[in-house]
Structure formats: structure tokens, C-alpha cells
Write an enzyme that holds these catalytic residues in place. Structure first.
Site, short mmCIF file in Angstrom:
data_model
loop_
_atom_site.label_atom_id
_atom_site.label_comp_id
_atom_site.label_asym_id
_atom_site.label_seq_id
_atom_site.Cartn_x
_atom_site.Cartn_y
_atom_site.Cartn_z
N CYS A 81 10.06 17.55 9.45
CA CYS A 81 10.18 16.10 9.63
C CYS A 81 10.49 15.81 11.10
CB CYS A 81 11.29 15.56 8.73
SG CYS A 81 11.75 13.85 9.08
N CYS A 93 10.55 14.77 2.59
CA CYS A 93 11.76 15.01 3.38
C CYS A 93 12.94 14.46 2.60
CB CYS A 93 11.66 14.34 4.75
SG CYS A 93 13.22 14.43 5.68
#
Length: 519
Positions: free
Chosen positions: A156, A130
């Protein structure tokens, strides 16, 4: 290392990919209140904050704005992050940027030491990454929606955005070597991670077994160069965590480092894992003392969601301070929310508490007491005995508030101080000085009541000063007490002569007639 009576506290260093919102401000203000309190308790105190300016997220944000990463960082620091400290009355002792030479040089030195001692090796990593978190993610850190814009993709959980799949040659830190040492730390020092909800989560994470940590990237170059392989830059978290040590002299000023270290780290609960697992493992590898503790506070929620610019729920601190003032901002967020838990923000609750607790409660009490001393005694606080019950309450409230600050229970400390406000307001009603003033035979009793009230309000000024520095400074000046407010011992707030000549006091918390922006 640091001596008893020292208090070194840090905030996270915040990413400069965007401007600060009240979620960032919440952390800054909490750390500042703790630091101010400890300073006034006589502790050798140091408050550090700053900005995290390396990494892929910053590089991409800068590119999207048509400037270099350093130009972007300089702009955000100058126009947003430094000004917000003034907006919030944060009295930080240092502000570190990860682009500072003092930091980058020390990071290289630290990394080289770990490499030379065998704690770092070369390998290949493939995983979900991420960019928003600057973190590799495990599957249980991800969502996979069945429908909608991102159906079937891994998202995420924090940013609700798709993660990237990365595969590259990296250098790894042997973090798996420190799993048992970390568990021993948590057991031997139960308050190392607070609150308990965060502590339990950290322990369970480590018990599952630690993997070695990828600490370099070669797919971009905005970061500190790996000293033995400049084709790699240091993983942004490995770089950033070191700020807490480099800012107080690690690698350059041994005396300063020994005076300050170790620190307490105040962070949002979502980054507690970095601070309570990776960071102490790094320090263990380097043979350095671990932090004194990590406190992972809760999130500020707006409409049930964590404060976030990406989700358009971010509120700039100035939207609040321009209406209510910085003191009210500081008081509200640290009294209305149990420190350590999530808390919801609403304009309606802020306005209601401002009127009830500040304008009508503390502020009105201060104004009435000074007005009565001016009216009945020509502005001179009587040299008379004080009522023992109020004096005893001042002492017990001071002790309770000081004990709560010692456990990071800021909300409890403010609540304790509030009981003295309520007691003094009740005392005014019960004693009715305006009635005593009509009876010459009650002149002595009126002196005792006014002396009691003046001292009690002065104690409130001392106790509230770390929370509301502007209003309390005005009140202290109006009370005419000796010495500067900043020099009063907050842990002995009740232990003062409490006499002086009062002067006019404008309302500490003027009534707010306008509707706040964004309501």
C-alpha cells in the site's frame, strides 16, 4: 433541507486502532475554528466528530491487546480521543461512535432501503486489500519494490505494508450507476470538492469509470450485521460514512435531519475519494441531498513524511500544548500552513512563530495598550473620537477575514487579522503615547490614541477568538468591554462601542524557556 444561515461541519471519524497524533488534531482544530467562526457570525452551527470502531483493523488490534473490539474501543475513546478534544479546546456539538445504537440501527435501515430498491446485489470479489486503509486497492495504488524486506510484494502506498489477496462472496453497491451523475455534480457545483488539486484528481478517477463497490465482508464479524444476511457485516467505510447523516437524525429524527443536513466534510486528502465519490453516490441512491462540499486538506509532514504512528513519526498533541499551550497550537498549524496543501512541522518554526507573532506581536501589543490606559487614564478607556484610518482598517480586515473563512482559507483569514496587529504596533510607535502624556496640551490627542488602540485590540480579541479562545477571553475580560466575547459578532468585529474599564493582564503568551519534548 437545512436553511440559509446554517452551517453543519464534520471531521472524519477516526479509527480507534491507536491514539491521536497532531495529524488528527490538525483536522479537529481546523473544523473547530470554522465552527466557532460561524457561530459568532450568527449561523445555526453544528460540529460533529467521533470515532470509527468497526472493521478488521480494529478487530486485529484488539486481539493483539488481548481484549474484545468493544473493550478496546471503549478504552481508546475514554483515554485518548475524548481527552484530546479538551487538550485542543475543541467545542464539538456531538461525538458519535459507530458502535452507538443510534448509528447501527440507522445503518441497517439505510442498507435495507438500498437493497429493497435494487441498488445492492450479491457477487464474488477478489482483489488486493489493505487492512490499514480498510480498502480494496487497484494496481496503481500499490508499490512493488525490487529489493528490501518486501521485495516483489505489493505494498500500500500509504502504509508501505503488504496488502492481502482476498476472495469472498460479498454484497455489492451498484456504484457504477452513478458515474455520470457524479460528473454532473462536479460540473454544476465546481466548489463541491476543494481544493482544485483534489477536485481534479476526483474527476479523473470518476472519468475512468466506476466499478461496483463491495460493501460486505464475511471473513470476520466485527461490524454492523447485514440485515437480510447476518453472516455478513457491513464494509467499514459504507458503515462509517453514514455517521454524518445518522448523527443528525437520519432514520430517527426527521426534524433534526432537515435542520442540519447537508454538511460540509473536512477530511484529509487521502480519504477525499470516499467522501466525494462513494458517499454522494450512496446518498443519490437513497434519494437524499448530497453534501454541501468536501474539503480535502493536505498532510502534516515530519521529516518529509506524512504523520504516521506506524512509521513512528506521530507526535501527540500534548507534547506541544504542554509547552506552548492550546492557543499557540491552534494558531500555528492554521497560520503556518496553507490550508489545502501539505505542510511541514518543526519545533524550531513553531518556537520562532510563537515568539515573534504571539509573544512579541499580539501579546505584547495587548499588554502595552492596557498598561498605558492604566498609567495615563486610571484604567478608563477614554470616550474620544478614534482615528478613521485604524477604524477603516478594522472594518476591511474583518471583511477580508470573514470572506476567507467562507472559502475555507483559514490561513488567509489569520494573515488578514495579523495585518491589524502589525498596524496597531506601528501606530503605537508613530503616535508615541508616552510622549503625548508629557504635554498637557496633547491630552485630547492622547485620549484619541488610547481610544483607538483599545478599540483595535478589542477587535483583535473578537477576530482571534475562534482561533485562540483562551487568550482572547483573558484579553476581553481585561479590556472590560460589555457582553461576553462568545456573543460578539465576528463578521462585525469592528462595530462595537469599545469602551470600558481595563484591569491587569498577565502575559497572554509567556516566554517559553524549556526545550519542547521530542525536539
Amino acid at each position: 433541507m437545512s436553511q440559509p444561515g446554517s452551517f453543519y461541519i464534520t471531521t472524519p471519524i477516526f479509527y480507534v486502532n491507536d491514539v491521536p497524533h497532531i495529524g488528527h488534531a490538525y483536522t479537529e482544530v481546523a473544523a473547530d475554528v470554522l465552527a466557532r467562526w460561524h457561530r459568532q457570525a450568527g449561523d445555526d452551527t453544528w460540529l460533529l466528530t467521533g470515532t470509527d470502531e468497526h472493521g478488521q483493523k480494529i478487530e486485529r488490534t484488539a486481539a493483539a491487546n488481548g481484549v474484545s473490539p468493544k473493550e478496546w474501543a471503549d478504552k481508546l475513546v475514554a483515554e485518548a480521543w475524548l481527552p484530546v478534544l479538551d487538550t485542543l479546546d475543541v467545542a464539538n456539538d456531538d461525538f458519535i461512535r459507530t458502535t452507538d445504537e443510534r448509528h447501527e440501527t440507522a445503518v441497517e435501515k439505510f442498507l435495507q432501503q438500498l437493497y429493497d430498491e435494487g441498488h445492492i446485489y450479491e457477487g464474488v470479489y477478489e482483489g488486493y486489500y489493505c487492512v490499514g486503509c480498510e480498502e480494496y486497492k487497484q494496481l496503481d495504488d500499490l508499490d512493488q519494490p525490487e529489493d528490501g524486506e518486501f521485495a516483489g510484494q505489493y505494498l500500500c502506498k500509504i502504509h508501505s505494508r503488504p496488502v492481502e489477496i482476498l476472495k469472498e462472496k460479498n454484497y455489492f453497491f451498484r456504484m457504477s450507476d452513478f458515474g455520470q451523475a457524479l460528473l454532473d455534480l462536479y460540473e454544476q457545483q465546481p466548489d463541491f470538492v476543494q481544493p482544485d488539486s483534489v477536485r481534479n484528481e476526483i474527476i479523473q478517477f470518476v472519468k475512468q469509470g466506476l466499478e461496483d463497490l463491495s460493501i460486505s465482508r464475511s471473513s470476520f464479524d466485527w461490524g454492523v450485521k447485514v440485515p437480510w444476511d447476518p453472516t455478513h457485516v457491513v464494509y467499514v467505510w459504507f458503515d462509517a460514512l453514514l455517521n454524518y447523516a445518522t448523527a443528525v437524525g437520519w432514520g430517527a429524527d426527521t426534524e433534526q435531519f432537515r435542520r442540519r443536513w447537508p454538511a460540509y466534510h473536512l477530511v484529509g486528502k487521502d480519504i477525499a475519494r470516499f467522501h466525494a465519490v462513494i458517499w454522494p453516490a450512496m446518498l443519490m441512491a437513497a434519494g437524499l441531498p448530497v453534501p454541501r462540499g468536501v474539503f480535502g486538506h493536505g498532510w502534516l509532514l515530519v521529516g518529509g513524511e506524512k504523520m504516521s504512528k506506524s512509521k513512528l513519526t506521530g507526535i501527540a498533541p500534548a507534547q506541544i500544548t504542554d509547552v506552548f499551550g492550546s492557543d499557540a497550537f491552534r494558531y500555528y498549524f492554521l497560520s503556518a500552513i496553507t490550508f489545502g496543501q501539505d505542510g511541514s512541522f518543526s519545533w524550531e518554526d513553531l518556537s520562532a512563530r510563537y515568539q515573534a507573532e504571539l509573544a512579541n506581536g499580539f501579546g505584547n501589543l495587548a499588554s502595552r495598550v492596557i498598561a498605558m490606559i492604566e498609567k495615563y487614564r486610571g484604567g478608563v478607556v477614554p470616550d474620544a473620537p478614534r482615528d478613521a484610518a485604524i477604524t477603516d482598517l478594522e472594518k476591511s480586515v474583518t471583511d477580508a477575514a470573514h470572506a476567507s473563512i467562507g472559502t475555507f482559507a483559514i490561513h488567509e483569514a489569520i494573515a488578514s487579522i495579523g495585518t491589524l496587529v502589525d498596524a496597531l504596533n506601528g501606530y503605537v510607535t508613530e503616535q508615541a503615547p508616552w510622549v503625548l502624556a508629557k504635554d498637557e496640551a496633547q491630552a485630547g490627542r492622547l485620549d484619541e490614541v488610547l481610544a483607538t488602540l483599545a478599540h483595535g485590540v478589542g477587535t483583535l480579541a473578537v477576530l482571534y477568538s475562534p482561533v485562540m479562545p483562551q487568550a482572547t477571553a483573558k484579553l476581553w475580560a481585561a479590556l472590560g468591554e460589555s457582553g461576553a466575547l462568545i456573543d460578539q459578532r465576528v463578521d462585525r468585529a469592528w462595530d462595537r462601542p469599545g469602551r470600558g474599564t481595563v484591569s491587569a493582564l498577565d502575559p497572554l503568551f509567556p516566554r517559553v524557556e524549556v526545550e519542547p519534548a521530542g525536539s
